[in-house]
Design a protein around this motif. Structure first.
Motif, mmCIF file in Angstrom:
data_model
loop_
_atom_site.group_PDB
_atom_site.id
_atom_site.type_symbol
_atom_site.label_atom_id
_atom_site.label_comp_id
_atom_site.label_asym_id
_atom_site.label_seq_id
_atom_site.Cartn_x
_atom_site.Cartn_y
_atom_site.Cartn_z
ATOM 1 N N LEU A 105 -7.684 5.986 -3.852
ATOM 2 C CA LEU A 105 -6.886 5.664 -2.669
ATOM 3 C C LEU A 105 -6.218 4.299 -2.819
ATOM 4 C CD1 LEU A 105 -5.907 6.293 0.197
ATOM 5 C CD2 LEU A 105 -8.101 5.416 1.051
ATOM 6 N N VAL A 106 -6.958 3.311 -3.300
ATOM 7 C CA VAL A 106 -6.393 1.972 -3.508
ATOM 8 C C VAL A 106 -5.225 2.042 -4.495
ATOM 9 C CG1 VAL A 106 -6.848 -0.315 -4.495
ATOM 10 C CG2 VAL A 106 -8.465 0.682 -2.876
ATOM 11 N N LEU A 107 -5.387 2.779 -5.575
ATOM 12 C CA LEU A 107 -4.313 2.912 -6.568
ATOM 13 C C LEU A 107 -3.093 3.625 -5.988
ATOM 14 C CD1 LEU A 107 -6.419 3.719 -9.750
ATOM 15 C CD2 LEU A 107 -5.227 1.582 -9.210
ATOM 16 N N ALA A 108 -3.329 4.646 -5.173
ATOM 17 C CA ALA A 108 -2.212 5.356 -4.529
ATOM 18 C C ALA A 108 -1.475 4.424 -3.573
ATOM 19 C CB ALA A 108 -2.716 6.593 -3.801
ATOM 20 N N ILE A 109 -2.208 3.651 -2.801
ATOM 21 C CA ILE A 109 -1.577 2.695 -1.877
ATOM 22 C C ILE A 109 -0.806 1.635 -2.653
ATOM 23 C CG2 ILE A 109 -2.052 0.870 -0.182
ATOM 24 C CD1 ILE A 109 -4.395 2.656 0.827
ATOM 25 N N PHE A 110 -1.378 1.148 -3.745
ATOM 26 C CA PHE A 110 -0.683 0.171 -4.586
ATOM 27 C C PHE A 110 0.656 0.741 -5.066
ATOM 28 C CE2 PHE A 110 0.249 -1.400 -8.891
ATOM 29 C CZ PHE A 110 0.454 -2.740 -8.612
ATOM 30 N N ALA A 111 0.635 1.968 -5.568
ATOM 31 C CA ALA A 111 1.866 2.593 -6.075
ATOM 32 C C ALA A 111 2.865 2.832 -4.956
ATOM 33 C CB ALA A 111 1.531 3.915 -6.779
ATOM 34 N N GLU A 112 2.371 3.281 -3.804
ATOM 35 C CA GLU A 112 3.256 3.704 -2.719
ATOM 36 C C GLU A 112 3.703 2.571 -1.802
ATOM 37 O OE1 GLU A 112 1.338 7.011 -0.774
ATOM 38 O OE2 GLU A 112 1.320 8.200 -2.625
ATOM 39 N N VAL A 113 3.059 1.417 -1.870
ATOM 40 C CA VAL A 113 3.474 0.283 -1.025
ATOM 41 C C VAL A 113 3.957 -0.882 -1.894
ATOM 42 C CG1 VAL A 113 2.755 -1.406 0.720
ATOM 43 C CG2 VAL A 113 1.951 0.945 0.882
ATOM 44 N N VAL A 114 3.087 -1.425 -2.720
ATOM 45 C CA VAL A 114 3.425 -2.617 -3.506
ATOM 46 C C VAL A 114 4.521 -2.302 -4.531
ATOM 47 C CG1 VAL A 114 2.532 -4.379 -5.078
ATOM 48 C CG2 VAL A 114 1.122 -3.590 -3.162
ATOM 49 N N CYS A 115 4.310 -1.268 -5.323
ATOM 50 C CA CYS A 115 5.312 -0.913 -6.343
ATOM 51 C C CYS A 115 6.616 -0.467 -5.709
ATOM 52 C CB CYS A 115 4.766 0.165 -7.278
ATOM 53 S SG CYS A 115 3.393 -0.427 -8.287
ATOM 54 N N THR A 116 6.512 0.185 -4.557
ATOM 55 C CA THR A 116 7.720 0.619 -3.868
ATOM 56 C C THR A 116 8.541 -0.571 -3.385
ATOM 57 O OG1 THR A 116 6.695 2.705 -3.249
ATOM 58 C CG2 THR A 116 8.591 2.036 -1.973
ATOM 59 N N LEU A 117 7.890 -1.655 -3.008
ATOM 60 C CA LEU A 117 8.633 -2.876 -2.644
ATOM 61 C C LEU A 117 9.431 -3.391 -3.837
ATOM 62 C CD1 LEU A 117 6.105 -4.863 -0.420
ATOM 63 C CD2 LEU A 117 8.347 -3.975 0.256
ATOM 64 N N GLY A 118 8.813 -3.391 -5.015
ATOM 65 C CA GLY A 118 9.529 -3.799 -6.227
ATOM 66 C C GLY A 118 10.677 -2.856 -6.541
ATOM 67 N N PHE A 119 10.460 -1.572 -6.336
ATOM 68 C CA PHE A 119 11.497 -0.558 -6.550
ATOM 69 C C PHE A 119 12.680 -0.792 -5.613
ATOM 70 C CE2 PHE A 119 12.901 3.716 -5.015
ATOM 71 C CZ PHE A 119 13.550 4.145 -6.159
#
Length: 143
Positions: free
Chosen positions: A63-77
């Motif tokens: 769940l933490v990894l999914a949130i990282f990809a879907e929130v933090v990485c999405t901000l960079g995207f």
């Protein structure tokens, strides 16, 4: 080293029209993806015990990894910051969702993951366009 820098920070931005289109795609698909991550974050306590664990890391870690990809990485995207690097976890998450988590589901349930995966791969190939933070970084590195 220069090849790696050019991969992460493309020095030649696309034309203005294409760049505006890429920016719009980043904002639209990034915002849509982020809503999934924020929902997971808001329901973290409930989801952490039952979240799918296709990689054997534990429900909470998955769940933490999914949130990282879907929130933090999405901000960079969206902002175009470390654009291609940010897309890697997003693409990986959609691969896991499509092939593993929803692998046995009917295609209709798998379709959103495939759509995101397709868009993210195409945008990874296209690059962020002119209107991205990576272009500012690339200009400073090239000085």
């Amino acid at each position: 080293m220069n090849a790696i820098l050019r991969l992460i920070f493309p020095a030649t931005p696309s034309g203005a029209g294409t760049s505006w289109l890429l920016l719009a795609a980043r904002i639209v698909f990034g915002t849509l993806m982020m809503t999934h991550g924020i929902a997971k974050w808001q329901h973290f306590a409930t989801l952490s015990a039952t979240f799918p664990d296709p990689l054997g890391l534990g429900s909470r870690t998955s769940l933490v990894l999914a949130i990282f990809a879907e929130v933090v990485c999405t901000l960079g995207f969206i902002t175009g910051t470390l654009y291609r690097l940010a897309l890697v976890p997003m693409i990986f998450t959609m691969c896991v969702a499509f092939f593993s988590v929803h692998g046995g589901d009917p295609f209709a349930a798998r379709e959103p993951a495939m759509l995101y995966l397709s868009v993210f791969v195409l945008l990874w190939i296209a690059g962020p366009g002119r209107y991205a933070a990576d272009n500012l970084i690339a200009r400073r590195l090239n000085r």
